[in-house]
Design a protein around this motif. Structure first.
Motif, mmCIF file in Angstrom:
data_model
loop_
_atom_site.group_PDB
_atom_site.id
_atom_site.type_symbol
_atom_site.label_atom_id
_atom_site.label_comp_id
_atom_site.label_asym_id
_atom_site.label_seq_id
_atom_site.Cartn_x
_atom_site.Cartn_y
_atom_site.Cartn_z
ATOM 1 N N VAL A 10 48.432 143.852 95.813
ATOM 2 C CA VAL A 10 47.017 143.773 95.492
ATOM 3 C C VAL A 10 46.903 143.991 93.991
ATOM 4 C CG1 VAL A 10 44.744 144.812 95.883
ATOM 5 C CG2 VAL A 10 46.412 144.732 97.744
ATOM 6 N N ASN A 11 46.078 143.196 93.326
ATOM 7 C CA ASN A 11 45.938 143.400 91.881
ATOM 8 C C ASN A 11 44.498 143.179 91.437
ATOM 9 O OD1 ASN A 11 46.282 140.448 92.155
ATOM 10 N ND2 ASN A 11 46.185 140.511 89.925
ATOM 11 N N THR A 12 44.225 143.674 90.244
ATOM 12 C CA THR A 12 42.912 143.494 89.646
ATOM 13 C C THR A 12 43.070 143.413 88.133
ATOM 14 O OG1 THR A 12 40.651 144.369 89.568
ATOM 15 C CG2 THR A 12 42.424 145.972 89.436
ATOM 16 N N LEU A 13 42.117 142.744 87.489
ATOM 17 C CA LEU A 13 42.048 142.651 86.032
ATOM 18 C C LEU A 13 40.730 143.253 85.580
ATOM 19 C CD1 LEU A 13 43.225 138.977 85.467
ATOM 20 C CD2 LEU A 13 44.537 141.057 85.031
ATOM 21 N N HIS A 14 40.715 143.755 84.362
ATOM 22 C CA HIS A 14 39.508 144.385 83.845
ATOM 23 C C HIS A 14 39.452 144.185 82.339
ATOM 24 C CE1 HIS A 14 36.144 147.134 83.887
ATOM 25 N NE2 HIS A 14 36.711 147.859 82.948
ATOM 26 N N ILE A 15 38.277 143.838 81.841
ATOM 27 C CA ILE A 15 38.091 143.698 80.396
ATOM 28 C C ILE A 15 36.968 144.622 79.974
ATOM 29 C CG2 ILE A 15 37.537 142.149 78.488
ATOM 30 C CD1 ILE A 15 38.314 139.817 80.243
ATOM 31 N N GLN A 16 37.307 145.773 79.467
ATOM 32 C CA GLN A 16 36.322 146.705 78.934
ATOM 33 C C GLN A 16 37.034 147.999 78.595
ATOM 34 O OE1 GLN A 16 33.022 147.564 81.509
ATOM 35 N NE2 GLN A 16 32.183 149.118 80.148
ATOM 36 N N ASP A 17 36.619 148.607 77.497
ATOM 37 C CA ASP A 17 37.186 149.915 77.213
ATOM 38 C C ASP A 17 36.210 150.982 77.668
ATOM 39 O OD1 ASP A 17 35.551 150.970 74.809
ATOM 40 O OD2 ASP A 17 36.195 149.001 74.108
ATOM 41 N N GLN A 18 36.758 152.137 77.993
ATOM 42 C CA GLN A 18 35.963 153.297 78.366
ATOM 43 C C GLN A 18 36.474 154.469 77.539
ATOM 44 O OE1 GLN A 18 36.984 152.351 82.729
ATOM 45 N NE2 GLN A 18 35.220 153.699 82.854
ATOM 46 N N ASN A 19 35.583 155.393 77.193
ATOM 47 C CA ASN A 19 36.029 156.535 76.399
ATOM 48 C C ASN A 19 35.390 157.817 76.892
ATOM 49 O OD1 ASN A 19 33.588 157.333 74.644
ATOM 50 N ND2 ASN A 19 33.686 155.109 74.408
ATOM 51 N N HIS A 20 36.024 158.918 76.558
ATOM 52 C CA HIS A 20 35.476 160.246 76.810
ATOM 53 C C HIS A 20 36.261 161.254 75.977
ATOM 54 C CE1 HIS A 20 38.622 161.881 79.503
ATOM 55 N NE2 HIS A 20 38.747 160.645 79.921
ATOM 56 N N SER A 21 35.811 162.502 76.016
ATOM 57 C CA SER A 21 36.439 163.526 75.177
ATOM 58 C C SER A 21 37.003 164.692 75.979
ATOM 59 C CB SER A 21 35.432 164.052 74.152
ATOM 60 O OG SER A 21 34.311 164.596 74.820
ATOM 61 N N SER A 22 37.086 164.564 77.289
ATOM 62 C CA SER A 22 37.571 165.664 78.116
ATOM 63 C C SER A 22 39.044 165.967 77.825
ATOM 64 C CB SER A 22 37.423 165.322 79.596
ATOM 65 O OG SER A 22 37.959 166.353 80.397
#
Length: 148
Positions: A10-22
């Motif tokens: 099973v696979n998936t692709l994603h185009i987007q960055d995510q950020n956080h500071s934890s």
């Protein structure tokens, strides 16, 4: 099906960055995720991720691990249990590859649907860490069921 055979992928692709500071592996998981329902209760699941990451100078390092959840497991944001995660990315002012591969031996021994995602954290307080890369770079995640 012989032992060691790949039963399904099973696979998936994603185009987007995510950020956080934890600075801990808690509550933040990527939108890049896969769901897999093993055909055999005793199967292992291999998770492979190929993406990019970035840690600003204040963060010093980015640590990457895996999230797992299913109806018969305790939800975790640090599947490996390692403080430094499965992969690290040091600061350097540039984005860089964040590949990781993990063998989940699935101690729950069931055919429940499992959800996997990427988790990441900063090394130092006040830093910002990014997973993924917007634009044309695609992050990919694969789940392979392996017959044991």
């Amino acid at each position: 099906v012989p032992t060691g055979a790949i039963v399904q992928v099973v696979n998936t692709l994603h185009i987007q960055d995510q950020n956080h500071s934890s600075t801990s592996f808690t509550t933040t998981k990527s939108d890049l995720q896969v769901q897999i329902t093993p055909r055999f209760a005793s199967s292992n699941i291999i998770i492979h991720v190929s993406s990019h990451g970035y840690a600003n100078a204040s963060a010093q390092y980015m640590y990457v691990d895996l999230y797992k959840n299913a109806s018969d497991v305790t939800e975790t944001y640090n599947l490996s249990g390692l403080t430094g995660g499965l992969q690290q990315r040091a600061t350097g002012g540039t984005w860089g590859p964040v590949p990781l591969t993990y063998l989940d031996t699935c101690p729950e021994n069931s055919t429940s649907q499992k959800t996997y995602a990427v988790t990441w954290r900063a090394h130092a307080t006040g830093g910002l860490v990014y997973f993924g890369w917007g634009g044309n770079a695609k992050a990919s995640m694969f789940a392979y069921e392996v017959k044991t």
